[in-house]
Design an enzyme around this catalytic site. Structure first.
Site, PDB file in Angstrom:
ATOM      1  N   VAL A  62      -4.904   5.218 125.149  1.00  0.00           N
ATOM      2  CA  VAL A  62      -5.722   4.179 124.526  1.00  0.00           C
ATOM      3  C   VAL A  62      -7.028   4.114 124.484  1.00  0.00           C
ATOM      4  O   VAL A  62      -7.543   4.197 123.351  1.00  0.00           O
ATOM      5  CB  VAL A  62      -5.367   2.783 125.431  1.00  0.00           C
ATOM      6  N   LYS A  99       9.036  -5.351 133.514  1.00  0.00           N
ATOM      7  CA  LYS A  99       8.461  -4.251 133.782  1.00  0.00           C
ATOM      8  C   LYS A  99       9.031  -3.510 134.997  1.00  0.00           C
ATOM      9  O   LYS A  99       9.534  -4.061 135.772  1.00  0.00           O
ATOM     10  CB  LYS A  99       6.675  -4.562 134.128  1.00  0.00           C
ATOM     11  N   VAL A 129     -10.676   7.092 129.398  1.00  0.00           N
ATOM     12  CA  VAL A 129     -10.403   7.651 127.937  1.00  0.00           C
ATOM     13  C   VAL A 129      -9.251   8.575 128.150  1.00  0.00           C
ATOM     14  O   VAL A 129      -9.039   9.765 127.761  1.00  0.00           O
ATOM     15  CB  VAL A 129     -11.607   8.536 127.549  1.00  0.00           C
TER      16      VAL A 129
END
Ligand code: NAD
Length: 366
Positions: A195, A91, A192
């Site tokens: 995803v 990452k 929200v």
């Protein structure tokens, strides 16, 4: 059950922190003209190159960025292993404000750093990094995936992540309620964004009773309007009388302060690293009778998507079929956890580590 908190950054110095969770390498990248400050974490390359997205965040300190890259890259190793992918875990995190710093030069300089690792690390998008940013990065490195469809890529991985999360939630419902229907279930979705929004769409289609929250008032009201769901205050979401809580924002929201407040039977969401302390908080949930769907398993859809793009001949239908395996893997893990009387998180890690040990021994390194 008395579980000791696992402090992953307690060891002295950077080397102490790196070795604590078995990382292979942490690369610090700095470019003065563009102001780029990034860390690339390579946790494991046992099963294949370390693939994992790049997150850009205005971290309060370099220490916070290091902790994040350490935790996130390790999670990628388990995510790839449990999803049956020939990938290791890595990452990258970039320190700074994505709204003002992300110029073409800045992104291309980051691409150059990725290229310097010769394919040991492959990047993709994550929070505050979009497919369009990957195009600039791709000008300087071939070790990038998550490109737009117009460039032959798989496009935004979030719909696949949401689909896998939805299926993981259904599998957990099957385990807890005896059937996997979410119809009429009261579900709280925290965050929200990409995803969370796609997840809400699946839940509404299945006639669940959906409650949402977000720190962005604008996103919250747009999603509430679009799908006819109820918006609640950020902090109120933890106290909501609900069947399922779905964390889809940032990590560490399952912690000492929140777990005692939950009135749900299931936690299943798309965010990474939901458990602030992976051991302590997984067992705290277990003690409260809350069944937790391991995040790195049920949010693996995005990784499955970029992995298929990386292999070539990308096909969204094949990707969706691959993501559907999350349902049965999730049920297997929940059953294993029950039989072994361990947390679902521990059961999932055990399964991932088993594959890394077994396949790592026989695979031909490329
Ligand atoms: P995003 O930035 O599009 O959405 C995150 C949303 O969470 C934003 O709307 C933000 O305003 C909101 N948020 C942040 N803090 C909050 C808080 N305290 N309370 C409520 N809302 C809050 O990001 P995304 O791509 O949707 O990713 C969401 C999570 O899922 C992240 O943890 C990410 O690492 C993880 N994830 C994403 C993918 C993917 O395909 N995008 C894949 C795997 C995991």
């Amino acid at each position: 059950m008395e579980i000791k908190e696992e402090k992953i950054v307690e060891r002295e110095g950077v080397f102490g922190k790196i070795t604590q969770l078995g990382h292979e390498q942490i690369v610090y990248c700095y470019d003065e003209p563009t102001g780029l400050k990034a860390l690339i974490g390579i946790h494991s390359t046992v099963l294949g190159p370390a693939l994992g997205g790049t997150r850009m965040w205005n971290y309060n300190s370099e220490q916070e960025a290091l902790t994040d890259v350490i935790r996130l890259s390790r999670g990628m190793t388990f995510k790839a292993a449990i999803s049956g992918l020939n990938l290791g875990g890595g990452k990258a995190v970039i320190i700074g404000d994505a709204k003002v710093m992300k110029t073409e030069a800045f992104l291309r300089r980051f691409g150059k750093f990725v290229e310097s690792l010769n394919g040991k690390y492959i990047t993709a998008e994550d929070v505050n990094m979009k497919t369009a940013d990957m195009e600039y990065i791709a000008m300087e490195t071939k070790h990038v995936t998550g490109l737009p469809e117009s460039r032959g890529g798989g496009g935004d991985p979030s719909p696949v992540t949401a689909y896998g999360t939805y299926l993981g939630m259904k599998a957990t419902a099957k385990k807890v309620f005896g059937k996997d229907s979410l119809q009429g279930k009261k579900i709280g979705v925290q965050g929200v964004g990409q995803v969370g929004m796609y997840l809400v769409e699946y839940l509404v289609k299945e006639k669940a009773n959906v409650f949402i929250t977000d720190i962005s008032e604008e996103k919250m009201s747009n999603v509430a309007k679009k799908f006819g769901v109820t918006a609640v205050n950020q902090d109120k979401i933890y106290d909501l009388d609900m069947d399922i809580f779905s964390p889809c924002a940032l990590g560490a929201t399952l912690n000492d302060d929140t777990i005692s407040r939950f009135k749900c039977s299931i936690i299943a969401g798309g965010a990474n690293n939901q458990l602030k302390d992976e051991k302590k908080h997984a067992y705290m949930l277990m003690d409260r009778g809350i069944v937790y769907a391991p995040d790195f398993l049920i949010n693996a859809g995005g990784l499955i998507n970029v992995y298929n793009e990386y292999l070539g001949n990308y096909n969204r239908d094949n990707v969706m079929r691959h993501a559907e395996k999350i349902y049965s893997t999730c049920l297997n893990i929940l059953n294993l956890a029950e039989n072994e009387k361990i947390s679902s998180q521990e059961a999932a890690i055990q399964l991932a580590e088993k594959r890394i040990a077994e396949v790592g021994r026989v695979r031909i390194p490329r």
